[in-house]
Design an enzyme around this catalytic site. Structure first.
Site, PDB file in Angstrom:
ATOM      1  N   SER A 169       0.791  -1.229   0.000  1.00 42.12           N
ATOM      2  CA  SER A 169       0.000   0.000   0.000  1.00 42.12           C
ATOM      3  C   SER A 169       0.821   1.275   0.000  1.00 42.12           C
ATOM      4  O   SER A 169       0.237   2.367  -0.049  1.00 42.12           O
ATOM      5  CB  SER A 169      -0.957   0.008   1.199  1.00 42.12           C
ATOM      6  OG  SER A 169      -2.058  -0.834   0.947  1.00 42.12           O
ATOM      7  N   LYS A 172      -0.062   3.555  -2.709  1.00 41.11           N
ATOM      8  CA  LYS A 172      -1.148   4.533  -2.572  1.00 41.11           C
ATOM      9  C   LYS A 172      -0.610   5.959  -2.565  1.00 41.11           C
ATOM     10  O   LYS A 172      -1.372   6.905  -2.805  1.00 41.11           O
ATOM     11  CB  LYS A 172      -1.957   4.254  -1.313  1.00 41.11           C
ATOM     12  CG  LYS A 172      -2.824   2.996  -1.377  1.00 41.11           C
ATOM     13  CD  LYS A 172      -3.652   2.848  -0.108  1.00 41.11           C
ATOM     14  CE  LYS A 172      -4.678   1.710  -0.212  1.00 41.11           C
ATOM     15  NZ  LYS A 172      -4.089   0.379  -0.029  1.00 41.11           N
ATOM     16  N   SER A 227      -5.733   2.838   5.080  1.00 39.00           N
ATOM     17  CA  SER A 227      -5.244   2.186   3.871  1.00 39.00           C
ATOM     18  C   SER A 227      -6.376   1.427   3.188  1.00 39.00           C
ATOM     19  O   SER A 227      -6.198   0.319   2.692  1.00 39.00           O
ATOM     20  CB  SER A 227      -4.092   1.231   4.202  1.00 39.00           C
ATOM     21  OG  SER A 227      -3.274   0.996   3.086  1.00 39.00           O
TER      22      SER A 227
END
Length: 488
Positions: A169, A172, A227
């Site tokens: 993640s 992101k 997340s």
């Protein structure tokens, strides 16, 4: 809606140079953290949960000194290990990480990208040690890591910086840097069931509900704090779908010269061919931090998130809310891990293929550092955060003393603009780096606040290109820092 809560200044900021987000406490004190249930599936980023009440907010206990025999054995082992290492010429030193089990997946390529400098393309640890420069921490087990000065772009030390690995993640950050400018934070979106199609099994979730309406601000809180892959997919749907979003992210990665990165899933969920590198993740963080909204979201510790609309027995509809907490444990702390002094973001991740990944930014004594750590082999609890903290500690001691081994390059558009500037304007902008890659420069943020000016020194001159000031001569300060300095 009250949404921000930051640690006390004495814990979170040493000098205040990074306190560009005013602290706002949630009313009612600390409530139980809700959101997605703790999952340890393939995308188990949302595993922080609530910090136990009364947990000590102190540094971990220091281990007792080793006995003479253990120290002797350690020294002897280190000496034998050093004989097998090939040392770089001059003052450079190849610092070895603790041995791990040999496997193909644990062996970096012999040749990697040289974006940012030739040294960064070499496998192993790259650092220049000299008088006054502290040695690197010995207990580093990450497959790849990098420590860089966030403002100058100098890479202070790195280990397999361009090794292409699953990013989890931390990807992101690229998603946010790409999409944040596209939607005003006040825009509202009602979630269609199709928006949540394709969210991977075991994903970390913030708790998006079908047919409920959320602001863009709510969705970004879900992305950064929990997340939430569900929040990512809703924002991707607003951006004409996952396919378009992936294409946009790959294009933006190329603009940032993040050439190790290939995006397949916008949320960082494990997917064949999806890779990035410690170097690229650091570029994403550095670019994102030029945006006011990005800085706000990545440094928020706790926030109120909209719940589900319900009807009472009288038919009256009400919509509650619940508290979510940032899963970045250097920012929010854990029962056995204190908040890192000076931390101001950025993003963590954890999947089966990627292991634990983390990129952080922190400020101390006038220095702003970026660190990225990918896939520690250590089984120590919170290992990715502990190794990141050790690297930050080293970086704050070494910054300004160590000779850099590379640099964080500017976006292609900034590099091209710098190349077309007059010699007087761009003087010195190409010093110290590989001829194949430009040095760190300044980028005009395209964040939702439309940050228009990035100020810096280039032989005493400010380079103005169009309506935007681009910083050259190896400087790219985080926004507001120069203005804060001028007021002090």
């Amino acid at each position: 809606m009250t949404q921000l809560h930051t640690p006390k200044a004495s814990r979170n900021q040493e000098t205040g140079r990074l306190s560009f987000i005013p602290p706002v406490s949630l009313s009612g004190g600390r409530s139980r953290v809700r959101g997605a249930a703790r999952r340890r599936g393939r995308a188990g980023d949302g595993d922080l949960g609530a910090v136990p009440a009364g947990a000590p907010d102190t540094f971990p206990t220091v281990r007792a000194p080793e006995t003479l025999l253990r120290r002797s054995l350690a020294v002897a082992s280190a000496s034998l290990l050093s004989l097998s290492l090939s040392m770089t010429v001059g003052t450079s030193v190849a610092a070895a990480a603790p041995a791990v089990k040999a496997s193909p997946s644990a062996t970096p390529p012999a040749r990697m990208s040289v974006v940012g400098g030739e040294r960064l393309g070499r496998p192993g640890t790259q650092v220049e040690l000299a008088d006054g420069v502290p040695v690197l921490p010995e207990d580093l087990t990450a497959r790849s890591w990098i420590v860089a000065d966030a403002e100058s772009g100098q890479v202070l030390a790195a280990h397999n910086a361009h090794w292409q690995l699953a990013p989890a993640s931390t990807l992101k950050m690229l998603f946010a840097d790409t999409l944040l400018p596209k939607f005003p934070r006040t825009e509202k979106h009602t979630v269609d069931p199709a928006d949540l199609a394709g969210v991977g099994e075991g994903s970390s979730l913030v708790g998006i509900k079908e047919h409920e309406t959320y602001t863009v601000h709510d969705l970004w809180l879900g992305v950064f704090l929990r997340s939430g892959n569900d929040a990512v997919h809703v924002l991707a749907a607003m951006n004409h779908g996952v396919k378009q979003t992936v294409a946009d992210m790959n294009a933006h990665a190329r603009e940032l010269q993040a050439l190790d990165t290939h995006v397949v899933s916008p949320d960082g969920y494990d997917a064949p061919g999806q890779v990035s590198s410690a170097y690229d993740l650091t570029l994403f963080a550095r670019s994102g931090l030029q945006k006011k909204d990005f800085r706000e979201y990545c440094s928020t510790v706790r926030a109120s998130f909209p719940g589900e609309t319900k009807k009472d027995k009288n038919g009256k509809t009400t919509r509650g809310s619940f508290e979510i907490q940032n899963t970045n444990r250097l920012l929010s702390g854990d029962y056995d891990l204190p908040v890192y002094k000076g931390i101001a973001g950025v993003k963590n991740g954890n999947t089966t293929q990627a292991g634990a990944t983390f990129t952080g930014v922190a400020e101390r004594d006038g220095h702003v550092l970026l660190v990225t750590v990918m896939h520690p082999e250590s089984t120590e609890h919170n290992a990715v955060y502990r190794e990141a903290a050790r690297l930050l500690d080293w970086g704050f001691k070494a910054d300004g003393k160590v000779r850099p081994v590379g640099e964080l390059v500017p976006p292609k558009s900034v590099a091209a603009a710098g190349a077309t500037a007059s010699p007087g304007q761009a003087g010195g902008a190409q010093g110290g780096g590989s001829s194949a890659s430009p040095v760190a420069g300044a980028s005009a943020a395209s964040g939702s606040d439309g940050m228009g000016v990035a100020l810096g020194v280039a032989g005493g001159a400010v380079v103005v290109l169009g309506a935007t000031a681009y910083l050259v001569n190896r400087r790219w300060p985080l926004p507001d820092l120069v203005r804060r300095r001028s007021r002090s």
